[in-house]
Design an enzyme around this catalytic site. Structure first.
Site, PDB file in Angstrom:
ATOM      1  N   ASN A   1      -6.602  -6.559   4.129  1.00  7.01           N
ATOM      2  CA  ASN A   1      -5.198  -6.893   3.863  1.00  7.01           C
ATOM      3  C   ASN A   1      -5.182  -8.105   2.942  1.00  7.01           C
ATOM      4  O   ASN A   1      -6.230  -8.644   2.568  1.00  7.01           O
ATOM      5  CB  ASN A   1      -4.450  -7.164   5.179  1.00  7.01           C
ATOM      6  CG  ASN A   1      -2.942  -7.264   4.963  1.00  7.01           C
ATOM      7  OD1 ASN A   1      -2.345  -6.390   4.325  1.00  7.01           O
ATOM      8  ND2 ASN A   1      -2.316  -8.306   5.458  1.00  7.01           N
TER       9      ASN A   1
ATOM     10  N   ASP B   1      -4.106  -2.687   3.902  1.00  6.18           N
ATOM     11  CA  ASP B   1      -4.316  -1.882   2.691  1.00  6.18           C
ATOM     12  C   ASP B   1      -5.345  -0.780   2.903  1.00  6.18           C
ATOM     13  O   ASP B   1      -5.324   0.242   2.236  1.00  6.18           O
ATOM     14  CB  ASP B   1      -4.736  -2.780   1.531  1.00  6.18           C
ATOM     15  CG  ASP B   1      -3.546  -3.597   1.065  1.00  6.18           C
ATOM     16  OD1 ASP B   1      -3.277  -4.640   1.678  1.00  6.18           O
ATOM     17  OD2 ASP B   1      -2.854  -3.146   0.142  1.00  6.18           O
TER      18      ASP B   1
ATOM     19  N   ALA C   1       0.792  -1.229   0.000  1.00  2.00           N
ATOM     20  CA  ALA C   1       0.000   0.000   0.000  1.00  2.00           C
ATOM     21  C   ALA C   1       0.837   1.299   0.000  1.00  2.00           C
ATOM     22  O   ALA C   1       0.664   2.160  -0.884  1.00  2.00           O
ATOM     23  CB  ALA C   1      -0.983  -0.032   1.163  1.00  2.00           C
TER      24      ALA C   1
HETATM   25  O1  MRU Z   1      -1.174  -7.152  -3.468  1.00  2.00           O
HETATM   26  P1  MRU Z   1      -0.100  -6.498  -2.659  1.00  2.00           P
HETATM   27  O2  MRU Z   1       1.202  -7.232  -2.671  1.00  2.00           O
HETATM   28  O3  MRU Z   1       0.038  -5.045  -3.009  1.00  2.00           O
HETATM   29  O4  MRU Z   1      -0.662  -6.585  -1.170  1.00  2.00           O
HETATM   30  C1  MRU Z   1       0.139  -6.089  -0.133  1.00  2.00           C
HETATM   31  C2  MRU Z   1      -0.453  -6.262   1.208  1.00  2.00           C
HETATM   32  O5  MRU Z   1      -1.517  -6.807   1.369  1.00  2.00           O
HETATM   33  C3  MRU Z   1       0.305  -5.634   2.351  1.00  2.00           C
HETATM   34  O6  MRU Z   1       0.126  -6.363   3.528  1.00  2.00           O
HETATM   35  C4  MRU Z   1      -0.220  -4.203   2.571  1.00  2.00           C
HETATM   36  O7  MRU Z   1      -0.246  -3.497   1.366  1.00  2.00           O
HETATM   37  C5  MRU Z   1       0.568  -3.465   3.569  1.00  2.00           C
HETATM   38  S1  MRU Z   1       2.146  -3.033   2.949  1.00  2.00           S
HETATM   39  C6  MRU Z   1       3.004  -2.164   4.140  1.00  2.00           C
END
Ligand code: MRU
Length: 359
Positions: free
Chosen positions: A258, A248, A57
């Site tokens: 998330n 997220d 995110a």
């Molecule tokens: O699909 P992604 O890899 O973007 O998903 C990422 C996540 O779910 C993370 O846990 C979230 O973005 C937090 S990142 C600090």
């Protein structure tokens, strides 16, 4: 902590601005390849976000800010033309991934900054472009500082010797540096606690196996990879002391979106009496969204589920489902760690209070 006593950090970066381009470590190739992409347009940045060359995110938000800086950089005949181009770039970047609210937060920050720059007496396209780049750079630096503050705030939750289960990648690779969930892990390791990490592999994109394991191993933090289905067994055997994940989007109610699989871990943690923590910057809190049911959940394509390293895993013609995120109800969350402190139940009130604290 003085700079001199800071532990050595690895020589890689998630994203940075260099010589007129946004440089990204292409996360699709990890851990086998460490390719760097050089992106010069908002369209290229949007494609990198969609294809998950950059993900996580806060990292998505930072990349989008530089995408706006790219759009501001080209020659423009006048301010009206530049304004139109910036609006188009913002719309394009906003269409890339719907769940992480940090993307929309970063785009709104950039829009406010650039509206102010465009409205200034003596504004020129070149001045607005310089302002865009400075704003994106400031956002990136603030994100690293924010992650370090999350790490400090989370220290109280990590006992000596803790065996920590995490999911997906909420590390330096998912932020401008240091990480959120892995920021808490790093802070504990930096404080001399002998912790170890179980990284859930995170089907289907394998962020845990490929990315979390890669960055923790680089930092010398003990990490083992487990498949997603092993979590319950390991908890039952008493091999997990706490769970910490990123987020997220966190709704006003404290419900947490998330990576898909997070909700299952929260249920398992509750069943085994294990604390379940979420670590996220306040830019992940979305007071506009009342609860988890209102969080848009990205559905990604068939191939990421149905194929692996070029092989078909699912018979042709059999449909797959691919929600990329899930929602953990606030009631399963022990605490949410932000750069402004730790929120506990009742989460709606404590999150609102954290949002009121100064930056
Ligand atoms: O699909 P992604 O890899 O973007 O998903 C990422 C996540 O779910 C993370 O846990 C979230 O973005 C937090 S990142 C600090």
């Amino acid at each position: 902590v003085s700079a001199a006593s800071e532990p050595q950090r690895p020589s890689w970066f998630t994203l940075r601005w260099r010589e007129g381009a946004l440089e990204l470590l292409d996360q699709r190739g990890l851990p086998e390849r460490e390719d760097v992409l050089r992106l010069r347009s908002a369209e290229e940045v949007a494609e990198a976000i969609e294809s998950m060359a950059v993900r996580g995110a806060p990292a998505i938000g930072c990349a989008a800010a530089f995408g706006i800086a790219c759009a501001a950089a080209g020659p423009a005949p006048d301010l009206a033309a530049l304004r139109g181009r910036l609006a188009e770039a913002e719309q394009r970047l906003a269409r890339t991934r719907p769940t992480a609210v940090n993307l929309f937060w970063a785009l709104a920050r950039m829009r406010r900054e650039l509206d102010a720059a465009l409205g200034e007496a003596g504004a020129t396209p070149a001045r607005v472009a310089a302002r865009a780049l400075a704003a994106a750079q400031a956002l990136l630096e603030a994100d690293v500082a924010c992650c370090r503050a999350i790490g400090r705030a989370g220290l109280e939750l990590v006992p000596e010797g803790a065996r920590i289960l995490t999911h997906c990648n909420a590390g330096a690779l998912a932020t401008a540096g240091y990480g959120t969930a892995l920021g808490v892990v790093r802070a504990a390791a930096d404080a001399g606690r002998r912790i170890s990490v179980l990284a859930g592999e995170t089907r289907p994109f394998l962020q845990g196996a490929r990315l979390t394991a890669w960055e923790l191993a680089r930092d010398g933090i003990p990490v083992s990879v487990v498949t997603d289905g092993m979590a319950g067994f390991l908890m039952q055997r008493g091999e997990v002391d706490l769970v910490v994940v990123g987020a997220d989007r966190i709704a006003r109610s404290g419900d947490v979106a998330n990576k898909i699989g997070t909700y299952g871990l929260a249920v398992l943690a509750r069943a085994h009496g294990i604390p379940f923590y979420v670590a996220a910057p306040r830019s992940t809190l979305d007071p506009e969204t009342p609860d988890g049911a209102a969080i848009p959940i990205e559905e990604r394509g068939r191939d990421e589920v149905a194929t692996l390293a070029g092989r078909q895993l699912v018979p042709a013609g059999v449909p797959v489902r691919h929600p990329a995120f899930d929602v953990t109800p606030a009631g399963l969350v022990t605490a949410i760690v932000t750069e402004a402190g730790v929120a506990r139940a009742p989460l709606p009130e404590s999150l609102a209070e954290l949002l009121r604290r100064p930056a």
